[in-house]
Design a protein around this motif. Structure first.
Motif, PDB file in Angstrom:
ATOM      1  N   MET A   4      39.555  10.243 -80.359  1.00 48.82           N
ATOM      2  CA  MET A   4      40.547   9.338 -80.926  1.00 48.82           C
ATOM      3  C   MET A   4      41.886   9.499 -80.218  1.00 48.82           C
ATOM      4  N   GLU A   5      42.499   8.373 -79.925  1.00 49.32           N
ATOM      5  CA  GLU A   5      43.802   8.394 -79.263  1.00 49.32           C
ATOM      6  C   GLU A   5      44.858   7.921 -80.249  1.00 49.32           C
TER       7      GLU A   5
ATOM      8  N   GLY B 132      47.440  10.766 -68.645  1.00 49.97           N
ATOM      9  CA  GLY B 132      48.157   9.654 -69.258  1.00 49.97           C
ATOM     10  C   GLY B 132      48.410   9.879 -70.731  1.00 49.97           C
ATOM     11  N   CYS B 133      47.575  10.698 -71.337  1.00 50.46           N
ATOM     12  CA  CYS B 133      47.712  10.891 -72.778  1.00 50.46           C
ATOM     13  C   CYS B 133      49.028  11.551 -73.150  1.00 50.46           C
TER      14      CYS B 133
ATOM     15  N   ASN C 180      54.826   9.742 -79.150  1.00 54.08           N
ATOM     16  CA  ASN C 180      54.112  11.008 -79.152  1.00 54.08           C
ATOM     17  C   ASN C 180      52.627  10.663 -79.140  1.00 54.08           C
ATOM     18  N   ALA C 181      51.985  10.916 -77.996  1.00 45.54           N
ATOM     19  CA  ALA C 181      50.572  10.550 -77.851  1.00 45.54           C
ATOM     20  C   ALA C 181      49.707  11.787 -77.963  1.00 45.54           C
ATOM     21  N   VAL C 182      48.669  11.706 -78.770  1.00 45.13           N
ATOM     22  CA  VAL C 182      47.816  12.858 -79.035  1.00 45.13           C
ATOM     23  C   VAL C 182      46.359  12.402 -79.029  1.00 45.13           C
ATOM     24  N   CYS C 183      45.525  13.134 -78.312  1.00 50.60           N
ATOM     25  CA  CYS C 183      44.089  12.849 -78.333  1.00 50.60           C
ATOM     26  C   CYS C 183      43.390  13.892 -79.179  1.00 50.60           C
ATOM     27  N   ILE C 184      42.504  13.442 -80.032  1.00 51.03           N
ATOM     28  CA  ILE C 184      41.820  14.353 -80.937  1.00 51.03           C
ATOM     29  C   ILE C 184      40.319  14.068 -80.908  1.00 51.03           C
ATOM     30  N   ASN C 185      39.544  15.127 -80.775  1.00 54.26           N
ATOM     31  CA  ASN C 185      38.094  14.983 -80.847  1.00 54.26           C
ATOM     32  C   ASN C 185      37.623  15.368 -82.221  1.00 54.26           C
TER      33      ASN C 185
ATOM     34  N   THR D 218      42.664   0.304 -73.783  1.00 53.71           N
ATOM     35  CA  THR D 218      42.282   1.281 -74.787  1.00 53.71           C
ATOM     36  C   THR D 218      42.879   0.883 -76.125  1.00 53.71           C
ATOM     37  N   ARG D 219      42.054   0.929 -77.129  1.00 53.47           N
ATOM     38  CA  ARG D 219      42.584   0.614 -78.454  1.00 53.47           C
ATOM     39  C   ARG D 219      42.914   1.914 -79.154  1.00 53.47           C
ATOM     40  N   GLN D 220      44.102   1.955 -79.655  1.00 54.17           N
ATOM     41  CA  GLN D 220      44.617   3.205 -80.183  1.00 54.17           C
ATOM     42  C   GLN D 220      44.736   3.176 -81.693  1.00 54.17           C
TER      43      GLN D 220
END
Ligand SMILES: Nc1nc2c(ncn2[C@@H]2O[C@H](COP(=O)(O)OP(=O)(O)OP(=O)(O)O)[C@@H](O)[C@H]2O)c(=O)[nH]1
Ligand SMILES: [Mg+2]
Length: 185
Positions: free
Chosen positions: A63-64, A5-6, A52-57, A16-18
């Protein structure tokens, strides 16, 4: 992506809070996100046509981030996503002096109904000749006028040449954002 989904073009992350990433077209939102995600500089080549969705650790935080393109037609969507967000990252092109007044107006409109939403302003493109310095950006965006209940941060950033490691200012931005997210969970 950290979960299915990301990478979908139409984000629908119920519950989910983004972290919302906004700012005028060309400010450098996609470039900053690429760099934060990979720790390598990658200047974005194409304008974002939608989301543009990006997930970052980063350490303990996952973090979304959700960027919405900054072109005029997409700005109407900005407000819709605000109620669900934890934090707003607002990116400005520090050398685009002509449009700083527009950037200021849009920022103030966005946050006027949410007196506690934390905001991180990234004064991007600090590498460009003619870029406003941080104090000038602070004044141009009237950041003293964003309410005293709000956490408000202003950091200078730049996305250096492709392939290099990210700058220390970008690392600072990433740490600050991760810290804020941890505090809010
Ligand atoms: N010199 C310089 N150029 C940058 C910097 N950051 C981004 N750029 C360039 O600015 C242009 C726009 O960058 P994007 O990251 O696509 O901007 P955006 O805010 O995502 O734009 P939209 O998706 O259209 O809203 C690209 O050509 C980038 O290479 C920077 O810090 N310094
Ligand atoms: Mg973009």
């Amino acid at each position: 992506p950290c979960r299915p989904g990301c990478s979908q073009p139409h984000p629908a992350w119920p519950g989910t809070r983004q972290i919302l990433v906004l700012g005028l077209d060309g400010a450098g939102k996609s470039s900053v996100l690429h760099s934060l995600a990979t720790n390598q500089v990658k200047r974005s080549v194409a304008p974002t046509e939608g989301f543009n969705a990006v997930c970052i650790n980063s350490g303990e935080s996952q973090m979304e981030f959700l960027e919405i393109g900054g072109s005029e037609s997409l700005r109407t969507y900005w407000k819709m996503y605000l109620p669900k967000v934890l934090l707003l990252i607002y990116v400005v092109d520090s050398a685009d002096r002509a449009r700083l007044p527009v950037a200021k107006e849009l920022l103030h409109q966005l946050i006027q109904n949410n007196s506690t939403l934390p905001v991180v302003v990234l004064a991007n493109k600090q590498d460009l000749e003619g870029a406003f310095c941080i104090t000038d950006i602070y004044d141009a965006l009237a950041l003293s006028d964003t309410g005293d209940k709000r956490k408000m941060f202003l950091l200078g950033t730049h996305v250096a040449e492709d392939g290099s490691e990210i700058s220390s200012s970008m690392k600072d931005a990433k740490e600050l954002i991760a810290q804020l997210v941890l505090e809010m969970q």
